[in-house]
Design an enzyme around this catalytic site. Structure first.
Site, PDB file in Angstrom:
ATOM      1  N   HIS A 419       0.615  -0.875   0.001  1.00  0.00           N
ATOM      2  CA  HIS A 419       0.118  -0.246   0.225  1.00  0.00           C
ATOM      3  C   HIS A 419       0.552   0.882  -0.360  1.00  0.00           C
ATOM      4  O   HIS A 419       0.216   2.730  -0.479  1.00  0.00           O
ATOM      5  CB  HIS A 419      -0.997   0.308   1.220  1.00  0.00           C
ATOM      6  CG  HIS A 419      -2.097   0.710   1.064  1.00  0.00           C
ATOM      7  ND1 HIS A 419      -2.515   2.168   0.526  1.00  0.00           N
ATOM      8  CD2 HIS A 419      -3.536  -0.048   1.081  1.00  0.00           C
ATOM      9  CE1 HIS A 419      -3.271   2.936   0.288  1.00  0.00           C
ATOM     10  NE2 HIS A 419      -4.422   1.435   0.748  1.00  0.00           N
ATOM     11  N   ASP A 423      -2.908   1.753  -4.509  1.00  0.00           N
ATOM     12  CA  ASP A 423      -4.105   1.663  -2.998  1.00  0.00           C
ATOM     13  C   ASP A 423      -4.633   0.172  -3.980  1.00  0.00           C
ATOM     14  O   ASP A 423      -4.792   0.175  -4.931  1.00  0.00           O
ATOM     15  CB  ASP A 423      -4.753   3.228  -3.073  1.00  0.00           C
ATOM     16  CG  ASP A 423      -5.126   3.740  -4.602  1.00  0.00           C
ATOM     17  OD1 ASP A 423      -5.140   3.230  -5.336  1.00  0.00           O
ATOM     18  OD2 ASP A 423      -5.006   5.448  -4.304  1.00  0.00           O
TER      19      ASP A 423
END
Lengths: 445, 323
Positions: A419, A423
């Protein structure tokens, strides 16, 4: 690990010629070591500088010489164990003159001191090293013919701070708490003059660049000879893989996204000749070209996109562990080519015959343990990559197509991704591209 | 002006220093047992009787007190006597004249005693307890005497010449076991070596403070070990405290090494002054490596076990470095 030589039953003996062997610090940033093998056993004679044991860290193996000539008295840490540097791991009774025979009164004094010494372990903090001896017998005994043994202090706490260390610390205004926390290379972990001077020097110079993170690959280390199994049954490779997995979890912000794929077109194309893997690999590369952020690595805080796609394919090595051989420039291969190359790599991986460039240069990893029937998994990213794709089992299911029920071979593609680099939306888009490629069916194989 | 030099053993250098001093100054003369016609028990004065005659090379009777007593008298009368005890151990027989007369004459009567007393000392060749001692501590406990102990041939010659020229009584400890085992290029003619220490080798991890035959044992022991400094004291009184302190401040770990017995030896003195003046420079307790408090045995293995050996010194070095 706390070793307490004072627990030994011969605490009443004269310990003036008992020499401690400690785990040496094998490098400035290395704080522990694993004993691989003791070359000498209890009761065996060893010469000074003769090899006494072999130790290992995750970087190097070293042979450790004996600090003295004598007979091994006790081995306190067995082979296979890992201890902090400076831990006492053995004692050697120095030869060259037995201790003078104690007289009646000095024997009584020794027993009294042994009783006191025997109490020490309960009181000591858990990571201190007691300076162990009993004060030498009284002057009534004849002097020994060997090197004059000096009565050494009994210490209940950490080893004391020597005058020069105290003075230098005071001159440089180093708080006693900091001084107490320094690692010492003197006997028993004592901070000596050089330790303190090195610390002071390190404070002065600009902060050291953090040492390069060891390359974390699930395939490392790759040892031809097969490391000896540790007593708990874990091979060295297994332990290294474990360490790297843990570090990966501590490095990346792991998320896993799952995409369901209809594999009917792949089924038709693969027939009897191929497994699913080369098709998924081809789909992955098609998607990586479209979404290059998943074919990248972190350089400090910067995400660096790779120009080539070096695809790592996880290969199981049985109970020893697994290895990820890498196919460089995988995007240049057709499905048939991928199939052939994967088979070759897997075969050579299992026979420990991989070339150096085939290990460690990967930019994206695919793992495919699906034949055992598991459906979904959350793989751990193979550092320093930013994503890993796990293909699980292909299972025929009833699915809805055009509002009718059909039977289709379905598969979950599970991708763990970092992440920090992307995303969920991008991860899903990437997987959607993989799915689209696989379901379209024009593989040109 | 570069001085010419020639290779000499430790013994030849002492002989040369004495000979050159006698040639340069007719006040210098020798007294001792068997030094004249025989040329000396160890041949230090070989040829002296022929060159300088019986007036300047006296064969003394077996009477150490007389040798030293007459030396004091001659010195006070303006001569420069070089008295020899055949073995250092025999100084005990002349002790009264040495410590009560020679040492104190200047304090009591203002009369200088420019006498040199040569003591062939040390063991290592099965000489037994009467022929192997290192009795320097006896003299160091008597204020008024200077004491020197060379380790090399060139130091031996230079220290002897300086001792003869010194207006004080000087005890010159020549180590018998070095007589023929140590040789080097020694400057010819007359030169003085100061009564101070010299650095044998520089280091920074620890220092060995030593003198006499043990300088060679220390050098051998420290051979394969990095960072060991070795200081050759050369002069025991006056003691070169500046050199000692500088070495201790730099190295912080000290071994004092001497062949003489342990208790109250020069090692004890050096350790005490280090504790007094260099306490805050110490990273480890001062270590003393010495012979134990026992007469020197005759039996070769027992003697080896008594006198400090290079192996033993090496192990002690490792122990001190590991502290």
């Amino acid at each position: 690990m706390n070793s307490s030589p004072t627990n030994s039953s011969n605490a009443g003996d004269d310990d003036n010629n008992l020499v401690e062997v400690t785990m040496p610090p094998l490098g400035t940033s290395i704080t522990e070591g694993t004993i691989l093998e003791w070359r000498k056993a209890v009761g065996e004679r060893v010469e000074m500088d003769e090899m006494l044991l072999e130790v290992s860290t995750d970087k190097i193996d070293s042979e450790i010489p004996s600090p003295t000539t004598g007979v091994v008295e006790e081995i306190l840490v067995a082979a296979g164990a890992t201890v902090d540097a400076h831990t006492v791991i053995a004692t050697i009774r120095k030869e060259g003159g037995a201790a003078p025979a104690p007289t009646e009164e000095s024997r009584a004094a020794l027993d009294e001191e042994a009783a006191v010494v025997g109490e020490l372990p309960d009181e000591m903090p858990s990571n201190s090293e007691p300076i162990d001896t009993v004060v030498s017998p009284s002057a009534a005994t004849p002097p020994s013919a060997e090197v004059d043994a000096e009565p050494r202090r009994r210490s209940r706490d950490r080893p004391p701070i020597s005058p020069v260390v105290r003075r230098i610390a005071k001159e440089h205004k180093i708080p006693s708490g900091v001084l107490a926390g320094l690692a010492g290379s003197g006997r028993g972990g004592r901070v000596n003059k050089q330790d303190l001077l090195s610390y002071i020097e390190a404070q002065k110079s600009p902060p050291m660049p953090t040492r390069p993170r060891p390359v974390l690959h699930t395939e490392s280390p790759y040892r031809e000879d097969g490391a000896p199994a540790a007593p708990d049954g874990l091979s060295l490779m297994r332990r290294k893989i474990g360490e790297h997995m843990v570090e990966s979890l501590h490095t990346a912000a792991h998320c896993t996204t799952v995409m369901e794929v209809d594999m009917s077109e792949v089924e038709v194309a693969r027939g009897d000749r191929y497994t699913y893997l080369p098709f998924v690999a081809a789909a992955v590369m098609h998607a990586l070209i479209k979404y290059p952020a998943l074919n990248a690595r972190f350089d400090g805080d910067t995400l660096v996109l790779h120009e080539e796609i070096n695809l790592g394919i996880a290969v199981s090595l049985g109970s020893d562990g697994l290895i990820v051989p890498v196919l460089e420039n995988a995007h240049e291969y057709s499905v048939a080519g991928l199939h052939a190359r994967f088979r070759d790599l897997a075969h050579r991986a299992r026979n420990r015959k991989l070339e150096p460039h085939e290990v460690g240069s990967g930019t994206f990893t695919i793992t495919n343990p699906g034949r055992y029937g598991a459906l979904i998994a959350t793989p751990i990213i193979n550092q320093p990559q930013v994503a890993i794709l796990d293909i699980e089992a292909v299972v025929k299911r009833p699915v809805v197509i055009d509002d009718a029920i059909a039977i289709r071979p379905m598969c979950y593609l599970c991708m763990s991704w970092d992440h920090r680099a992307l995303d969920g939306a991008l991860a899903a888009q990437f997987l959607a591209a993989v799915k689209a490629f696989l379901e379209r069916g024009q593989f040109g194989a | 002006m570069t001085r010419s030099s020639t290779e000499m053993t430790y013994l030849e250098a002492i002989s040369d220093g004495l000979r050159e001093s006698m040639r340069a100054d007719e006040r210098v003369f020798c007294m001792g047992e068997d030094i004249g016609v025989f040329g000396g028990a160890f041949k230090v004065t070989d040829g002296f009787y022929e060159e300088f005659g019986e007036d300047r090379v006296w064969d003394a009777p077996l009477a150490e007190n007389a040798i030293i007593g007459m030396g004091v008298g001659a010195a006070v009368a303006g001569m420069r006597p070089v008295c020899e005890m055949q073995f250092a151990d025999f100084v005990a027989c002349g002790f009264d004249q040495l410590v009560n007369v020679a040492a104190k004459m200047y304090y009591r009567q203002g009369l200088a005693v420019p006498m040199t007393l040569r003591l062939p000392s040390g063991g290592g060749f099965s000489g037994g307890p009467f022929h192997s001692q290192n009795p320097e501590a006896w003299m160091l406990q008597s204020p008024g005497l200077k004491v020197v102990a060379p380790a090399t041939a060139s130091c031996a010659k230079g220290l002897l010449i300086a001792a003869i020229r010194d207006p004080n009584p000087v005890v010159f400890l020549e180590h018998k076991h070095l007589y023929r085992r140590v040789k080097e290029q020694v400057p010819t003619g007359l030169y003085e070596t100061p009564f101070s220490a010299r650095t044998v080798q520089a280091g920074e991890r620890m220092t060995i403070i030593t003198y006499g035959a043990m300088v060679h044992a220390a050098t051998e022991a420290a051979q394969s070990i990095d960072g060991v400094e070795i200081i050759d004291l050369r002069s025991l009184c006056p003691l070169d405290t500046a050199a000692i302190f500088a070495s201790v401040e730099k190295c912080s770990r000290v071994m004092v090494l001497h062949e003489a017995t342990r208790s109250c030896g020069i090692g004890a003195e050096v350790a005490a002054i280090i504790a007094e003046s260099c306490f805050e420079s110490l990273d480890a307790p001062v270590m003393r490596i010495t012979a134990p408090d026992t007469p020197i045995p005759f039996s070769p293995p027992l003697e080896r076990a008594t006198l400090p050996q290079p192996d033993q010194i090496k192990e002690a070095i490792h122990e001190l470095l590991a502290y």
